[in-house]
Design an enzyme around this catalytic site. Sequence first.
Site, PDB file in Angstrom:
ATOM      1  N   GLY A  43      -1.290   6.164  -0.793  1.00 24.90           N
ATOM      2  CA  GLY A  43      -0.251   6.427   0.199  1.00 24.90           C
ATOM      3  C   GLY A  43       1.112   6.165  -0.419  1.00 24.90           C
ATOM      4  CD  GLN A  48       5.765   2.814  -1.143  1.00 25.12           C
ATOM      5  OE1 GLN A  48       5.106   3.550  -0.439  1.00 25.12           O
ATOM      6  NE2 GLN A  48       5.218   2.039  -2.069  1.00 25.12           N
ATOM      7  CB  CYS A  91       2.413  -2.214  -2.158  1.00 24.59           C
ATOM      8  SG  CYS A  91       3.844  -1.236  -1.672  1.00 24.59           S
ATOM      9  CG  LEU A  92       1.670   3.146  -5.397  1.00 26.30           C
ATOM     10  CD1 LEU A  92       1.885   4.659  -5.286  1.00 26.30           C
ATOM     11  CD2 LEU A  92       0.776   2.798  -6.569  1.00 26.30           C
ATOM     12  CG  HIS A 133       0.463  -0.382   3.194  1.00 27.30           C
ATOM     13  ND1 HIS A 133       0.102  -1.525   2.506  1.00 27.30           N
ATOM     14  CD2 HIS A 133       1.436   0.219   2.447  1.00 27.30           C
ATOM     15  CE1 HIS A 133       0.838  -1.602   1.397  1.00 27.30           C
ATOM     16  NE2 HIS A 133       1.651  -0.557   1.338  1.00 27.30           N
ATOM     17  CD  GLU A 134       1.874   4.112   2.570  1.00 25.02           C
ATOM     18  OE1 GLU A 134       3.078   4.079   2.318  1.00 25.02           O
ATOM     19  OE2 GLU A 134       1.001   3.639   1.808  1.00 25.02           O
ATOM     20  CG  HIS A 137       6.131   1.085   2.709  1.00 27.24           C
ATOM     21  ND1 HIS A 137       6.746   0.137   1.925  1.00 27.24           N
ATOM     22  CD2 HIS A 137       4.892   1.246   2.198  1.00 27.24           C
ATOM     23  CE1 HIS A 137       5.916  -0.255   0.965  1.00 27.24           C
ATOM     24  NE2 HIS A 137       4.764   0.399   1.106  1.00 27.24           N
TER      25      HIS A 137
END
Length: 193
Positions: A43, A48, A91-92, A133-134, A137
Amino acid sequence: MQIVTYPHPTLRHVSKPLRRVDGEIRRLVEEMFDLMYQAKGIGLAANQVNLPLRLFVVNEKGDPKATEHERVFLNPVLSQRKGRAEEEEGCLSLPNLFGQVSRPERIAIHAYDLAGQEIREELTGMLARVVQHETDHLDGVLFIDRLTPTGQLEVKSALEEFELIFRNKVERQEVPSAADWKAHLEEWQGKYC
Ligand code: CO
């Protein structure tokens, strides 16, 4: 376009809903998928990639060939949270950091896709977790905010390391000044939000 890492300020920005979609947004979404696959993620939210837009992309298989699992969610609103499940998340924007996060097991989502079609779904399992999670963000929330006090303690030194690296970049002027960053966000919001 590149993935920004903690503690980049856009990761703490509360993004505003998109009012329109054009070819530029569709190209951005393509780029986000490419970056996500390169980074071996499942994701990626607009915050991000330093964009203050309420959208994210998901492929719960993380496999560029599994295009049937590619999803784009614009202006997501979550509701009907039910149950509770704990799973490890990463997480990226926090490379190589992982922690156990407790979240509702099932959720309902209302959103739009790139074609402007309304999405109303009930989600469970991995997709429910990724979507939560997204969506976090887009509200400037990171999974590290949702760790237990013990979990927070476990990631403390890793976070300090990320903060040190970022401070050094600021000192070397490798990241834009606060004024330039603010102007960048305002430009995008002015255009699409
Ligand atoms: Co993330």
